[in-house]
Design a protein around this motif. Structure first.
Motif, short mmCIF file in Angstrom:
data_model
loop_
_atom_site.label_atom_id
_atom_site.label_comp_id
_atom_site.label_asym_id
_atom_site.label_seq_id
_atom_site.Cartn_x
_atom_site.Cartn_y
_atom_site.Cartn_z
N CYS A 150 0.76 -1.30 0.13
CA CYS A 150 -0.07 0.06 -0.12
C CYS A 150 0.57 1.43 0.08
O CYS A 150 0.27 2.28 -0.47
CB CYS A 150 -0.87 0.01 1.42
SG CYS A 150 -1.66 -1.57 1.79
N CYS A 207 1.31 3.97 -2.66
CA CYS A 207 0.12 5.07 -2.95
C CYS A 207 -0.30 5.64 -1.92
O CYS A 207 -0.90 7.04 -1.98
CB CYS A 207 -0.74 4.48 -3.60
SG CYS A 207 -0.26 3.54 -5.14
N HIS A 208 -0.10 5.15 -0.52
CA HIS A 208 -1.05 5.78 0.50
C HIS A 208 0.05 6.18 1.72
O HIS A 208 1.07 5.34 1.70
CB HIS A 208 -1.89 4.89 1.27
CG HIS A 208 -3.03 4.78 0.16
ND1 HIS A 208 -4.14 5.45 0.21
CD2 HIS A 208 -3.36 3.55 -0.33
CE1 HIS A 208 -5.09 4.99 -0.76
NE2 HIS A 208 -4.72 3.75 -0.98
N TYR A 214 -10.88 11.86 -6.24
CA TYR A 214 -11.54 10.35 -6.35
C TYR A 214 -12.34 10.05 -7.44
O TYR A 214 -12.70 11.23 -8.36
CB TYR A 214 -12.64 10.43 -5.15
CG TYR A 214 -12.00 10.36 -3.62
CD1 TYR A 214 -11.45 9.07 -3.20
CD2 TYR A 214 -12.18 11.57 -2.96
CE1 TYR A 214 -11.07 9.39 -1.96
CE2 TYR A 214 -11.78 11.55 -1.54
CZ TYR A 214 -11.32 10.21 -0.91
OH TYR A 214 -10.68 10.26 0.03
N SER A 215 -12.50 8.94 -7.77
CA SER A 215 -13.28 8.47 -8.98
C SER A 215 -14.70 8.78 -8.55
O SER A 215 -15.15 8.82 -7.61
CB SER A 215 -13.22 6.97 -9.24
OG SER A 215 -13.54 6.42 -8.08
N MET A 231 -8.57 3.15 -7.65
CA MET A 231 -7.27 2.37 -7.09
C MET A 231 -7.00 1.17 -7.85
O MET A 231 -7.70 0.10 -7.93
CB MET A 231 -7.72 1.96 -5.71
CG MET A 231 -6.82 1.12 -5.02
SD MET A 231 -6.96 1.18 -3.04
CE MET A 231 -7.30 -0.53 -2.65
#
Ligand SMILES: Cc1cc2nc3c(=O)[nH]c(=O)nc-3n(C[C@H](O)[C@H](O)[C@H](O)COP(=O)(O)OP(=O)(O)OC[C@H]3O[C@@H](n4cnc5c(N)ncnc54)[C@H](O)[C@@H]3O)c2cc1C
Lengths: 421, 268
Positions: free
Chosen positions: B71, B74-75, B105-106, B140
């Motif tokens: 993770c 990306c985070h 966000y998407s 994501m």
């Protein structure tokens, strides 16, 4: 006659080609006549023709060339939707699905001879008849009002020129004037419809004529999505809307279209625009065909929307008395699919599937403030009964409400595609 | 890997067994309540297994390794965490999906956040297992973490960066490891396409046959297993949305399979 037909059906169910043959092959393809090209009728005709791939002879009888949906007609009043986008034609149903679209009125049904007579004189024979004529008004339900007065006091409860007229009246109302609505008693088409309309009128007046008042005269104790509407009215249109329920005489109303007055339990109000939505009953042709009960609606069997008066006739949508489903375009569309499957089973031996009924009704309260209510339904012995429902909540955040509104646009495009493409 | 080849083992959903491993699990929060931006959140380097009871949820130390590996590209989490390719994940337990202002966000996850999707043990577990199953159009691009124990360990670690667990009703003390799967039989059901076509007539009042999507997403030509998982996620309440939950709750496993078969091959 009925008994004989039952025998034939039983034979078909058992797969007896010999018994089925006369009924099915008699005069070429089996004939289905559909009266009314609205939410129920257009859907039924389309599913019958499409799914039988030419094996059924489907005739759709509808007087108007363009069907104006009642759904979203309130949004047109509010300035959120164009009139042109409410109108839909029957061209694709004829060209793509081979439906005979006959633009005429049905004026009589001979159920023994199994024929429908049209105003133009044609007589159409049928093996199965589907009727989805919508509603007509109950005469004298609002004393002083009659269809002859609809230009002074429009109902706008069948969409098209009436909706245009009401919109023009609202927009041209004198400054500080009074808009009155006489709301209908239950049951009637689109339970949240009058209240969505109040919202849209309030939206227009708030923008153009903010000192105007809205008087909602209502014979009913409670109404659909009441908490959501009242919350929205208080937030978006504070002080503009006054509702007079039955406890204050809202159930004792008469109007005078010439004088433009409304008499509420003896108190006479002068009004500038008056939208009268009278009590309702099944469309006239359902009465002429002898399919209605004392209450003025056509009772049907919950399993497949078959008339309780005649098992070769199916009644869809607003005209039917079926149980818990609200009289909505969504319901009529849902019922049509169940009836179409049953008819294809009976005439073409297609697989018979159990009924699946559903409904969702959206309403717009103000710009981007959409709410919804819906449920799934199932047939029981006695009626179409609610399985489980859902409703928007008060206090939802603005983003969710906007999304709900956007969803309703998706639904609008979906249902008209499901009826007309 | 295509969705189809992810297949059986990957597509697990909370339908069947609910095995609560840690009954009275109380995670001590590391440090004072943090603001969303990570003020007061523990420094990522300092958090270790000094919270023994967390082990009941999963192995935090192993979770931390997984975090770094799976993770962290990306985070970010911890004090001063910022948005990167993905949003920062401090206090993600109990947080509304797509709640970080200004993060791009998407549309899909924004929609579900508005519908009410909130990150709990259960929803995080499902998202990490298969992001697309929970949020069809998520940005994501992460293939998913297949092993349930790995996910439990990872979530135990991520939990350390969320608030006082006791203050987050959905998260803890009820945060438990929910081990649930869609049994292989369910995914193996061969959909009866004709039944699916009939059932689909309920859907096409809203979802257009030609795949047009304005206001309501398109559901045509999806891989069948992805469709099945999405419908189970509505049925189990993992995906929020009152209308779709209502519709999905009366669908049997066979109905869902039939719908998946029909919509996968629908011709307009
Ligand atoms: C203001 C308003 C808002 C609404 N909003 C919604 C909404 O948001 N969602 C929703 O689901 N529903 C809504 N509705 C309800 C919806 O419009 C009706 O419930 C639905 O159209 C009923 O379908 P139907 O087939 O029974 O009748 P209709 O759609 O009215 O169709 C009947 C058709 O039959 C024809 N006809 C009648 N008599 C004859 C005859 N003798 N011969 C031949 N043809 C005949 C008519 O010309 C008409 O085209 C709303 C209604 C109103 C008034």
């Amino acid at each position: 006659m009925t008994i004989k037909r039952r025998t034939v059906l039983a034979g078909m169910a058992a797969g007896s080609a010999v018994l089925a043959a006369p009924a099915v092959m008699g005069a070429g393809r089996p004939k289905v006549v559909v009266i009314g090209g609205g939410s129920g009728g257009a859907t039924a005709a389309r599913y019958l023709a499409r799914d039988s791939r030419g094996a059924l002879d489907v005739t759709l009888v509808e007087p108007t060339r363009t069907y104006y949906t009642c759904y979203f007609s309130n949004l047109y009043l509010g300035g959120f939707w164009d009139l042109a986008d409410l109108g839909h034609s029957y061209g694709t149903l004829a060209a793509r699905h081979g439906i005979n679209v006959v633009h005429d009125w049905a004026i009589g049904v001979d159920r023994d001879a199994q024929t429908v007579t049209l105003a133009g004189g044609d007589v159409l024979p049928y093996d199965r008849l589907v009727i989805s004529p919508g509603i007509d008004f109950v005469e004298d339900s609002v004393p002083g009002w009659s269809v002859a007065a609809q230009n002074r006091m429009p109902h706008a409860y069948k969409a098209g020129s009436q909706t245009e007229l009401l919109k023009a009246q609202v927009e041209n109302m004198r400054e500080g004037g009074v808009f009155a609505m006489v709301a209908p008693p239950n049951p009637y088409r689109c339970p949240p419809g009058p209240y969505e309309r109040i919202s849209m009128v309030a939206h227009v007046l708030t923008e153009r004529n903010p000192t105007a008042r809205i008087l909602l005269v209502d014979p009913k104790e409670n109404f659909s999505k009441q908490g959501l509407f009242e919350e929205g009215w208080a937030r978006h249109y504070p002080g503009m809307i006054e509702r007079i329920g039955p406890d204050f005489g809202g159930d004792n109303v008469s109007v005078d279209p010439e004088a433009m007055t409304v008499d509420i339990d003896g108190v006479v109000e002068e009004v500038d625009v008056c939208n009268v939505i009278p009590a309702q009953q099944a469309g006239r042709i359902a009465h002429l065909a002898g399919l209605t009960n004392d209450a003025g609606w056509a009772p049907v069997l919950p399993a497949d929307m078959r008339s309780r008066m005649d098992d070769k006739v199916f009644v869809l949508g607003d005209a039917s008395a079926q149980g818990d489903m609200p009289k909505s375009g969504f319901s009529a569309n849902s019922q049509a699919k169940v009836a179409a499957n049953t008819i294809r089973h009976e005439l073409l031996d297609a697989r018979l599937f159990p009924a699946r009924y559903a409904n969702t009704c959206w309403s717009l309260i103000a710009t981007d403030d959409g709410v919804k209510v819906g449920a799934t339904y199932e047939p029981t012995d006695e009626k179409i009964a609610t399985v489980e429902g859902f409703i928007s909540q008060t206090g939802e955040d603005a983003e969710l409400r906007r999304q709900t509104f956007e969803e309703s646009i998706g639904w609008y495009n979906g249902i008209v595609a499901d009826m007309f493409t | 890997m295509t969705m189809n080849s992810l297949g059986r083992s990957r597509l697990r959903l909370p339908t069947v067994s609910v095995a609560a491993l840690a009954a009275a699990l109380v995670l001590a929060a590391p440090g004072p309540a943090a603001s969303d931006g990570g003020e007061g959140a523990p420094d990522i380097a300092q958090v270790t297994t000094t919270f023994p009871r967390a082990v009941a949820l999963g192995d935090v130390e192993h979770g931390r390794e997984l975090w770094e590996f799976e993770c962290a590209a990306c985070h970010e989490m911890g004090r001063g965490a910022e948005d990167g390719i993905g949003p920062q994940l401090n206090r993600v337990f109990g947080r509304r999906a797509a709640a970080i202002a200004d993060f791009p966000y998407s549309d899909s996850i924004i929609r579900m956040g508005r519908d009410g999707l909130t990150w709990t043990y259960r929803t995080l577990d499902a998202y990490i297992e298969n992001p697309y199953a929970l949020v069809s159009g998520t940005r994501m691009s992460y293939p998913g973490l297949e092993d349930a124990d790995d996910r439990a360990d990872l979530l135990a670690f991520i939990r350390l960066y969320s608030d006082q667990p006791a203050d987050i009703p959905e998260a803890e003390p009820t945060a438990r490891r929910v081990e649930v799967e869609l049994p292989p039989e369910v995914l193996e059901i061969r959909g009866d396409r004709e039944w699916g076509e009939y059932l689909a007539s309920e859907c096409t009042t809203c979802h257009q046959r030609d795949g047009a999507a304005a206001g309501i997403p398109s559901i045509t030509h999806w891989p069948e297993d992805r469709f099945v998982v999405a419908m189970h996620a509505y049925r189990e309440g993992l995906r929020p949305h009152s209308t779709m939950q209502n519709i999905a709750r009366r669908l049997e496993d066979e109905d869902i399979a039939a719908l998946a078969a029909y919509f996968a091959t629908i011709d307009d």
